[in-house]
Design an enzyme around this catalytic site. Structure first.
Site, PDB file in Angstrom:
ATOM      1  N   LYS A 172       1.300   4.047  -3.083  1.00  0.00           N
ATOM      2  CA  LYS A 172       1.067   5.483  -2.909  1.00  0.00           C
ATOM      3  C   LYS A 172       2.305   6.300  -3.282  1.00  0.00           C
ATOM      4  CE  LYS A 172      -3.186   5.800  -1.148  1.00  0.00           C
ATOM      5  NZ  LYS A 172      -4.247   6.684  -1.666  1.00  0.00           N
TER       6      LYS A 172
ATOM      7  N   TYR B 113       0.831  -1.211   0.000  1.00  0.00           N
ATOM      8  CA  TYR B 113       0.000   0.000   0.000  1.00  0.00           C
ATOM      9  C   TYR B 113       0.865   1.260   0.000  1.00  0.00           C
ATOM     10  CZ  TYR B 113      -3.304   3.468   1.895  1.00  0.00           C
ATOM     11  OH  TYR B 113      -4.068   4.586   2.118  1.00  0.00           O
TER      12      TYR B 113
END
Length: 320
Positions: free
Chosen positions: A152, A148
Site C-alpha cells: 500500500k 500488505y
C-alpha cells in the site's frame, strides 16, 4: 461521467455502490454519472440498473483491466486488495494484485486524454507498522511490518507521483479497522474486530483473541463510505498541498465496545465474552496509540462520533 470501482462486491464496495446508485453523483456539486463500472472477482451482475456495467475477474489479469478501461474512466475508487494475512501467506498474489495491478491501472489512466481522472485510493494504517510510536500524527514515519502495508505504501508513492505529473488526480485515505464485516473468511488478521459485533448481537459466546484492555482504532462501514465519498468530492484546489490522510478514528478498548454492545443488545452479553489473548494479535491490534488526525479533520473527514453510534452504524445494513 464513468465511475469505476475495484473490489465492488467486497464489504466496503457493496455499500459504496448502493450509496452511489441512490445519489446518482459523488457529491452535491458533482455532475450525475451515466455509467458505474463494477470490477471484482465475483462482481454482482444482478443489479437492475441501466447505469451499471459489470466486469468480472481479477484486476491482476490484463484482459480484465483492458475490459474495465475500454471506455474513458473519469473517476476510480480503488478498493480491491489482497489484505494482511492473505498477502503474508501468498507474497506473489499480494504483489500482483496490490502493486502490479495498481500500476497497470495508473498506466491506463495516463494514456487517457485530459482532464485527468480522479483516483480515490483505499490505503491502510498498516503502512505505519507495529509497534507504533506513542502518538501517531501527520508527521509519523511509515515503517510497514507486513507485505500488505509495504504494498500500500508503494501504491501511495506511485499515486502521488502520477498526480504530480498531472496524469491523475489522486486522493489517498488510510483506513483503520472497518466494522462489522460479515462473519466469513476475509484473509484479515483483524477479523475478530467484526466477529464480536455479530456474536453478541446474536447472543452467542465469543472468545476474544485479545485482552479486555486491548486498544484499537475503529470505524463503521457507513462512516468509511462517507469518508471515501468526501475524498472523491474534494475540489482540486483542496488537494494541491496534500493528497494523503489518515482518517479520524474512535480509539476504544475492547471492554468499552463490549459495554456498548451490552447497552444495545442486553446486559447478558457481558457474560458471553471470554478472553484468550494471542500475543501476536495483541501486539498488532491491541496497542494502538492516540491518533492526531489534524490534517484530515481540517478538510472535513470524520469518525463515527462515539462508541454507541459506532455500534449502530456498524450493523446498520441489517434490520434490528
Amino acid at each position: 461521467m464513468n465511475i469505476l470501482i475495484t473490489g465492488a462486491n467486497g464489504f466496503v464496495g457493496r455499500r459504496l455502490v448502493q450509496r452511489l446508485l441512490r445519489a446518482g453523483r459523488i457529491g452535491a456539486n458533482q455532475v450525475p454519472f451515466s455509467r458505474l463500472t463494477l470490477v471484482d472477482l465475483g462482481a454482482d451482475d444482478c443489479i437492475d440498473d441501466a447505469r451499471v456495467r459489470v466486469v468480472s475477474g481479477s484486476i491482476a489479469d490484463d484482459t480484465v483491466l483492458r475490459a474495465a478501461f475500454s471506455d474513458r474512466v473519469d473517476h476510480v475508487f480503488h478498493l480491491a486488495s489482497v489484505p494482511g494475512g492473505a498477502a503474508e501467506k501468498s507474497f506473489a498474489l499480494g504483489l500482483d494484485v496490490n502493486v502490479r495491478a495498481t500500476l497497470a491501472m495508473l498506466e491506463l489512466l495516463r494514456g487517457q486524454p485530459a482532464p485527468p481522472a480522479r483516483f480515490t485510493f483505499a490505503s491502510t494504517i498498516a503502512v505505519y507498522g507495529s509497534p507504533m510510536p506513542a502518538v501517531v500524527d501527520d508527521t509519523t514515519p511509515m515503517r510497514p511490518g507486513l507485505s500488505y502495508g509495504a504494498h500500500k505504501l508503494v501504491d501511495e508513492i506511485l499515486i502521488k507521483d502520477y498526480s504530480r505529473r498531472g496524469w491523475i488526480d489522486g486522493r489517498i485515505v488510510r483506513l483503520p479497522g472497518i466494522v462489522a464485516r460479515p462473519a466469513e473468511p476475509s484473509g484479515l488478521l483483524s477479523a475478530f474486530m467484526s466477529d464480536i459485533f455479530w456474536k453478541l448481537r446474536a447472543g452467542e459466546p465469543f472468545t476474544c483473541p485479545v485482552s479486555a484492555d486491548a486498544v484499537a482504532w475503529w470505524m463503521s462501514v457507513g462512516c468509511c463510505v462517507d469518508n471515501l465519498l468526501h475524498a472523491a468530492a474534494l475540489d482540486e484546489k483542496e488537494v494541491e498541498m496534500r493528497r494523503d490522510w489518515t482518517l479520524p478514528v474512535l480509539r476504544l478498548r475492547i471492554a468499552e465496545l463490549v459495554d456498548a454492545l451490552a447497552r444495545r443488545y442486553g446486559e447478558d452479553r457481558r457474560g458471553l465474552v471470554s478472553y484468550a489473548p494471542n500475543d501476536g494479535l495483541e501486539q498488532a491490534f491491541g496497542r494502538f496509540p492516540p491518533l492526531d488526525a489534524t490534517a484530515a479533520e481540517a478538510i472535513g473527514f470524520r469518525h463515527d462520533g462515539d462508541v454507541d453510534r459506532l455500534v449502530v452504524n456498524a450493523v446498520a445494513r441489517h434490520a434490528d
